[in-house]
Motif scaffolding. Sequence first.
Motif, PDB file in Angstrom:
ATOM      1  N   ASP A  37       0.826  -1.212   0.000  1.00 18.24           N
ATOM      2  CA  ASP A  37       0.000   0.000   0.000  1.00 18.24           C
ATOM      3  C   ASP A  37       0.858   1.258   0.000  1.00 18.24           C
ATOM      4  O   ASP A  37       0.475   2.281  -0.569  1.00 18.24           O
ATOM      5  N   TYR A  38       2.016   1.204   0.635  1.00 20.33           N
ATOM      6  CA  TYR A  38       2.947   2.337   0.647  1.00 20.33           C
ATOM      7  C   TYR A  38       3.654   2.482  -0.707  1.00 20.33           C
ATOM      8  O   TYR A  38       3.915   3.590  -1.167  1.00 20.33           O
ATOM      9  N   LYS A  40       2.615   1.759  -3.768  1.00 20.91           N
ATOM     10  CA  LYS A  40       1.813   2.248  -4.895  1.00 20.91           C
ATOM     11  C   LYS A  40       1.942   3.761  -5.076  1.00 20.91           C
ATOM     12  O   LYS A  40       2.313   4.229  -6.147  1.00 20.91           O
ATOM     13  N   PRO A  41       1.665   4.589  -4.055  1.00 19.05           N
ATOM     14  CA  PRO A  41       1.852   6.034  -4.257  1.00 19.05           C
ATOM     15  C   PRO A  41       3.320   6.432  -4.427  1.00 19.05           C
ATOM     16  O   PRO A  41       3.625   7.422  -5.086  1.00 19.05           O
ATOM     17  N   THR A  42       4.222   5.644  -3.854  1.00 14.43           N
ATOM     18  CA  THR A  42       5.643   5.912  -4.020  1.00 14.43           C
ATOM     19  C   THR A  42       6.057   5.761  -5.479  1.00 14.43           C
ATOM     20  O   THR A  42       6.703   6.649  -6.044  1.00 14.43           O
ATOM     21  N   SER A  44       4.067   5.842  -8.041  1.00 18.47           N
ATOM     22  CA  SER A  44       3.337   6.854  -8.807  1.00 18.47           C
ATOM     23  C   SER A  44       4.044   8.203  -8.760  1.00 18.47           C
ATOM     24  O   SER A  44       4.188   8.884  -9.782  1.00 18.47           O
ATOM     25  N   GLU A  45       4.526   8.579  -7.581  1.00 20.59           N
ATOM     26  CA  GLU A  45       5.248   9.844  -7.426  1.00 20.59           C
ATOM     27  C   GLU A  45       6.554   9.852  -8.217  1.00 20.59           C
ATOM     28  O   GLU A  45       6.880  10.829  -8.895  1.00 20.59           O
TER      29      GLU A  45
END
Length: 94
Positions: A37-38, A40-42, A44-45
Amino acid sequence: METQLETSSSHAVFSLRLHIVFVTKYRRPVLTVEMRDYLKPTFSEILDHWRCTLVEFGGEEDHVHLLVGIHPALDISVLINNLKTASARRIRPR
């Protein structure tokens, strides 16, 4: 999820996708749900900085899958190296 399949620049229309799989060392089952879960946005960024988009993300305890929309001028080997290094650095316990 991205609905537009094609992107255009001044002289071209393109739709390039990479399926990337990152596997843990020795395929050890160490990626918890919280870690994924951590990540995925990492990812993406990181991809935003490279003019790329994270189209889909998934994984299990020993690997993650990324479907990435890329720009045609991108050096793929440099992108993969950067994703691998930056994500490992961010997820590593301090």
